[in-house]
Design an enzyme around this catalytic site. Structure first.
Site, short mmCIF file in Angstrom:
data_model
loop_
_atom_site.label_atom_id
_atom_site.label_comp_id
_atom_site.label_asym_id
_atom_site.label_seq_id
_atom_site.Cartn_x
_atom_site.Cartn_y
_atom_site.Cartn_z
N TYR A 54 0.61 -1.25 -0.02
CA TYR A 54 0.14 0.16 0.15
C TYR A 54 1.03 1.11 0.07
CZ TYR A 54 -5.38 -0.08 -0.07
OH TYR A 54 -6.37 -1.20 -0.40
N GLU A 56 -0.31 4.97 -0.81
CA GLU A 56 -0.68 5.91 -1.13
C GLU A 56 -0.63 7.01 -0.97
OE1 GLU A 56 -4.76 5.99 1.15
OE2 GLU A 56 -5.52 4.32 -0.25
N ASP A 204 -5.42 13.07 -25.84
CA ASP A 204 -5.66 12.19 -25.27
C ASP A 204 -4.45 10.44 -26.27
OD1 ASP A 204 -6.17 9.07 -24.98
OD2 ASP A 204 -7.76 8.96 -25.17
N THR A 230 -2.69 5.53 -22.63
CA THR A 230 -2.25 3.82 -21.91
C THR A 230 -1.27 3.73 -21.70
OG1 THR A 230 -3.46 3.70 -23.97
CG2 THR A 230 -4.76 3.07 -21.67
N LYS A 233 -0.88 -0.41 -25.18
CA LYS A 233 -0.82 -0.55 -26.68
C LYS A 233 0.36 -0.56 -28.06
CE LYS A 233 -5.97 1.07 -26.30
NZ LYS A 233 -5.87 2.02 -24.92
N ARG A 239 -1.05 -2.54 -18.09
CA ARG A 239 -2.14 -2.59 -18.79
C ARG A 239 -2.14 -1.22 -17.64
NH1 ARG A 239 -5.32 -4.99 -21.92
NH2 ARG A 239 -6.68 -3.27 -21.53
N1 DSN Z 1 -10.75 0.35 -25.97
C1 DSN Z 1 -9.94 0.98 -26.09
C2 DSN Z 1 -9.78 0.84 -28.41
O1 DSN Z 1 -10.10 -0.36 -28.68
O2 DSN Z 1 -9.54 1.36 -29.07
C3 DSN Z 1 -9.43 2.20 -25.91
O3 DSN Z 1 -9.07 2.09 -25.09
#
Ligand code: DSN
Length: 437
Positions: A54, A56, A204, A230, A233, A239
């Site tokens: 933890y 925080e 984003d 994110t 990707k 993640r």
């Molecule tokens: N759900 C994602 C996508 O497939 O593009 C975006 O966050």
């Protein structure tokens, strides 16, 4: 008894589900544009003891004792993130605690807006994201969204339309970024529009973060007030979410994440993010991103040769959307039949789609995952041929069985993790003889 046997003995059902997921990964051609395969090093961190802690707060200012080691990991992650994008810590601030991209985005709304404020973002149906103002997402219920789409003819962003909407609605924040847009996004033009109406510019870059890191997509940092992403990707990490903002907003962003939205950060994921940022600074990561784009462009050419229309007529990045109407097949049916032979992708709206969102007229195809497993031009040409033959013979069981066999052979020739001893093997399934790292 090692970890593998312990989990198999204790929870055979979960151990089996993990094993089956490993098999699915190995035997499936994954064209989901938002997915990728992390390295052994990243997974070593996500499965580490840091899951227990933890923490925080932020490094050196925690609400718990015993945080010295997770402080080190979080500081490294923050420093590396700025280094990856060539940003100075004098000017920029990094937050690596967001559990996901959506939470990173929510923290941006919390930081810059009052409830009910107007935001201008890309329409989900045109390629935007839920958190960019979709009516039943928090962004569409707590705030007042206005949406832009793409130009009716070119299917590219129409900066004149975006400007006209901004002048008409005077949004407090403009969002640039997309989940299904295959062309370069002009962040400078977005900045000019934001300046005309005094709006915050929020980028984003979740889909293109890996391309931005290696210079294959223009960087937003010169223009944006705040950037989120994110990490899983094109960036190929664990993640999770990240936020980078101008230094002046740093304290507010940090407070929006914790205590605003989250409690304890996922320290094992933060350690894994740091590992992924290190990997993304390796020269091989640039080669990988170059191949991701080459593979996407090769696939577009092959689809066009077979009479498929590509939304916006091509791609500059890692994905594209195929319009299936000329082939008299919906996105839903295409997704299902392709899944049945071992190709994983998602149905996707085309701009102004006549079909409902659960049916759609298109499919979205991305190359990050197949490029990680080693596919190059030769293999992606084969993949287009497999897709086309599957769609054209969707009711012919004999042809579909033959295609499934070809897909298995192709996958076996390019294993993701299987047989690679240097790779981390999930503790649920590894045997005595397989060592971690
Ligand atoms: N759900 C994602 C996508 O497939 O593009 C975006 O966050």
């Amino acid at each position: 008894m090692n970890n593998s046997q312990a989990l198999k003995h204790y929870d055979a059902a979960i151990a089996l589900s993990i094993e089956r997921e490993e098999e699915r990964i190995e035997s499936t051609i994954n064209l989901i544009a938002s997915e990728n395969y992390t390295s052994d090093k990243v997974m070593a961190a996500t499965s580490s003891v840091m899951t227990n802690k933890y923490a925080e707060g932020y490094p050196s200012r925690r609400y718990y004792g015993g945080c010295q080691n997770v402080d080190t990991a979080e500081n490294i992650a923050r420093e590396r993130l700025l280094e990856l994008y060539g940003l100075s810590s004098e000017e920029f601030h990094a937050n690596v605690q967001a559990h996901s991209g959506s939470q990173a985005n929510m923290a941006v709304y919390f930081t810059f807006l009052e409830l009910g404020d107007t935001v201008l973002g890309m329409d989900l149906a045109a390629g935007g994201h839920l958190t960019h103002g979709y009516k039943i997402n928090f962004s569409g219920t707590f705030y007042s969204p206005v949406s832009y789409g793409v130009h009716a003819k070119t299917e590219e962003l129409d900066y004149e339309e975006i400007k006209a909407l901004a002048l008409q609605h005077k949004p407090k924040m403009i969002i640039a970024g997309a989940s299904a847009y295959s062309k370069i996004i002009d962040f400078k033009k977005f900045r000019e529009i934001a300046d005309e109406v005094g709006a915050i510019l929020f980028v984003d870059m979740a889909h293109i973060a890996g391309l931005v890191a290696t210079g294959q997509h223009p960087s937003p940092f010169l223009y944006a007030d705040v950037v989120t992403s994110t990490t899983h990707k094109t960036l190929r990490g664990p993640r999770g979410g990240i936020i980078i903002c101008k230094k002046e907003w740093g304290t507010k962003i940090d407070r929006s994440i914790m205590p605003g939205l989250q409690g304890g950060p996922l320290m094992h994921h933060i350690a894994a993010k740091a590992v992924a940022f290190k990997e993304a600074m390796e020269p091989s990561f640039k080669e990988y991103q170059t191949q991701v784009i080459k593979n996407a462009q090769t696939m577009v050419t092959e689809f066009k040769k077979r009479g498929y229309r590509i939304v916006s007529n091509g791609t500059d990045n890692h994905l594209f959307v195929v319009d299936l109407r000329s082939k008299k097949i919906t996105g839903k049916i295409a997704e299902q039949v392709l899944e049945s032979v071992g190709i994983s992708l998602n149905k996707n709206c085309i701009p102004n789609d006549p079909e409902k969102p659960m049916i759609t007229s298109g499919i979205r195809i991305g190359t990050p995952a197949i490029t990680t497993r080693g596919f190059k031009e030769e293999q992606v040409k084969q993949v287009v041929d497999l897709i086309d033959r599957t769609l054209m013979n969707k009711e012919d069981e004999i042809v579909l069985t033959k295609i499934t066999h070809e897909i298995t052979q192709l996958c076996n020739a390019f294993p993701v993790y299987k047989g690679k001893k240097e790779f981390f093997i999930n503790p649920a399934t590894r045997t005595e003889s397989e060592t971690i790292l």
